[in-house]
Design a protein around this motif. Structure first.
Motif, mmCIF file in Angstrom:
data_model
loop_
_atom_site.group_PDB
_atom_site.id
_atom_site.type_symbol
_atom_site.label_atom_id
_atom_site.label_comp_id
_atom_site.label_asym_id
_atom_site.label_seq_id
_atom_site.Cartn_x
_atom_site.Cartn_y
_atom_site.Cartn_z
ATOM 1 N N GLN A 37 0.831 -1.207 0.000
ATOM 2 C CA GLN A 37 0.000 0.000 0.000
ATOM 3 C C GLN A 37 0.868 1.262 0.000
ATOM 4 O O GLN A 37 0.537 2.251 -0.663
ATOM 5 N N GLN A 38 1.983 1.232 0.725
ATOM 6 C CA GLN A 38 2.889 2.379 0.740
ATOM 7 C C GLN A 38 3.507 2.589 -0.645
ATOM 8 O O GLN A 38 3.647 3.718 -1.110
ATOM 9 N N GLY A 39 3.893 1.496 -1.293
ATOM 10 C CA GLY A 39 4.448 1.590 -2.646
ATOM 11 C C GLY A 39 3.436 2.169 -3.629
ATOM 12 O O GLY A 39 3.774 3.013 -4.478
ATOM 13 N N ILE A 40 2.178 1.760 -3.521
ATOM 14 C CA ILE A 40 1.125 2.294 -4.390
ATOM 15 C C ILE A 40 0.916 3.781 -4.107
ATOM 16 O O ILE A 40 0.770 4.589 -5.029
ATOM 17 N N ALA A 41 0.916 4.176 -2.832
ATOM 18 C CA ALA A 41 0.744 5.587 -2.471
ATOM 19 C C ALA A 41 1.909 6.435 -3.001
ATOM 20 O O ALA A 41 1.687 7.545 -3.516
ATOM 21 N N ASP A 42 3.138 5.909 -2.889
ATOM 22 C CA ASP A 42 4.298 6.632 -3.430
ATOM 23 C C ASP A 42 4.189 6.806 -4.944
ATOM 24 O O ASP A 42 4.486 7.876 -5.490
ATOM 25 N N PHE A 43 3.736 5.744 -5.617
ATOM 26 C CA PHE A 43 3.567 5.827 -7.062
ATOM 27 C C PHE A 43 2.523 6.877 -7.430
ATOM 28 O O PHE A 43 2.724 7.661 -8.361
ATOM 29 N N LYS A 44 1.416 6.916 -6.705
ATOM 30 C CA LYS A 44 0.370 7.916 -6.970
ATOM 31 C C LYS A 44 0.902 9.334 -6.745
ATOM 32 O O LYS A 44 0.615 10.242 -7.514
ATOM 33 N N ASP A 45 1.685 9.507 -5.660
ATOM 34 C CA ASP A 45 2.258 10.834 -5.383
ATOM 35 C C ASP A 45 3.192 11.285 -6.507
ATOM 36 O O ASP A 45 3.146 12.440 -6.939
ATOM 37 N N ARG A 46 4.035 10.354 -6.972
ATOM 38 C CA ARG A 46 4.936 10.704 -8.073
ATOM 39 C C ARG A 46 4.158 11.023 -9.344
ATOM 40 O O ARG A 46 4.502 11.956 -10.077
ATOM 41 N N ALA A 47 3.100 10.275 -9.594
ATOM 42 C CA ALA A 47 2.289 10.531 -10.782
ATOM 43 C C ALA A 47 1.635 11.909 -10.704
ATOM 44 O O ALA A 47 1.598 12.651 -11.695
ATOM 45 N N ILE A 48 1.155 12.270 -9.525
ATOM 46 C CA ILE A 48 0.542 13.592 -9.343
ATOM 47 C C ILE A 48 1.588 14.691 -9.508
ATOM 48 O O ILE A 48 1.343 15.718 -10.141
ATOM 49 N N ASP A 49 2.784 14.476 -8.939
ATOM 50 C CA ASP A 49 3.860 15.458 -9.089
ATOM 51 C C ASP A 49 4.203 15.675 -10.564
ATOM 52 O O ASP A 49 4.354 16.810 -11.016
ATOM 53 N N TYR A 50 4.324 14.576 -11.324
ATOM 54 C CA TYR A 50 4.645 14.700 -12.744
ATOM 55 C C TYR A 50 3.519 15.390 -13.509
ATOM 56 O O TYR A 50 3.767 16.136 -14.455
ATOM 57 N N ALA A 51 2.282 15.155 -13.093
ATOM 58 C CA ALA A 51 1.155 15.842 -13.730
ATOM 59 C C ALA A 51 1.248 17.344 -13.476
ATOM 60 O O ALA A 51 0.998 18.152 -14.380
ATOM 61 N N PHE A 52 1.616 17.734 -12.257
ATOM 62 C CA PHE A 52 1.792 19.158 -11.960
ATOM 63 C C PHE A 52 2.953 19.756 -12.753
ATOM 64 O O PHE A 52 2.868 20.876 -13.257
ATOM 65 N N TYR A 53 4.059 18.989 -12.867
ATOM 66 C CA TYR A 53 5.193 19.470 -13.662
ATOM 67 C C TYR A 53 4.776 19.687 -15.112
ATOM 68 O O TYR A 53 5.132 20.688 -15.734
ATOM 69 N N ALA A 54 4.037 18.737 -15.662
ATOM 70 C CA ALA A 54 3.581 18.848 -17.048
ATOM 71 C C ALA A 54 2.643 20.037 -17.215
ATOM 72 O O ALA A 54 2.723 20.774 -18.203
#
Length: 141
Positions: A37-54
């Protein structure tokens, strides 16, 4: 053959994983579940960060493109103003200056034709005169 090997490995790996999970005690299962669950949450956070960068990059690009468009529009407006000022200053249009250039060229050509009548009379003036004849010179007869 490689598809069969891949499927066989997937089935054997899944069976081994299921067997390993069944043999774990409840504390280890809870710890494994928490890590997943922590790995999935980290992946979601990174995906959101990249969406903000884009999104930030797209906004920057739009702002820069808008600025470039405004600069180009201003340059065109400045050129149009300069053209209008020059047009009002001279009172001439493009068509009238073209007509003047054409008239000047015609008068120069007329002068050249009037100045050189000897060269024109020596040269054949029509296509019929320029073609060779079948007659032989009098010395060869």
């Amino acid at each position: 053959m490689s598809k069969k090997g891949f499927l066989l490995g997937l089935i054997v790996g899944g069976a081994a994983l299921a067997t390993a999970v069944k043999r774990l005690d409840d504390d280890k299962k809870a710890e494994l579940k928490a890590k997943a669950q922590q790995g999935i949450a980290d992946f979601k956070d990174r995906a959101i960060d990249y969406a903000f960068y884009a999104n930030d990059a797209a906004e920057d690009f739009k702002a820069e493109a808008g600025q470039q468009f405004e600069d180009a529009k201003q340059k065109v407006a400045d050129f149009a103003d300069q053209y209008q000022a020059a047009k009002q200053e001279t009172g001439a249009t493009y068509g009238s200056s073209l007509d003047q250039a054409t008239d000047s060229l015609r008068s120069e050509l007329a002068k050249v034709e009037d100045d050189d009548p000897d060269e024109q009379s020596a040269a054949p003036t029509s296509a019929e005169e320029a073609q060779p004849t079948d007659e032989k010179p009098s010395s060869e007869k």
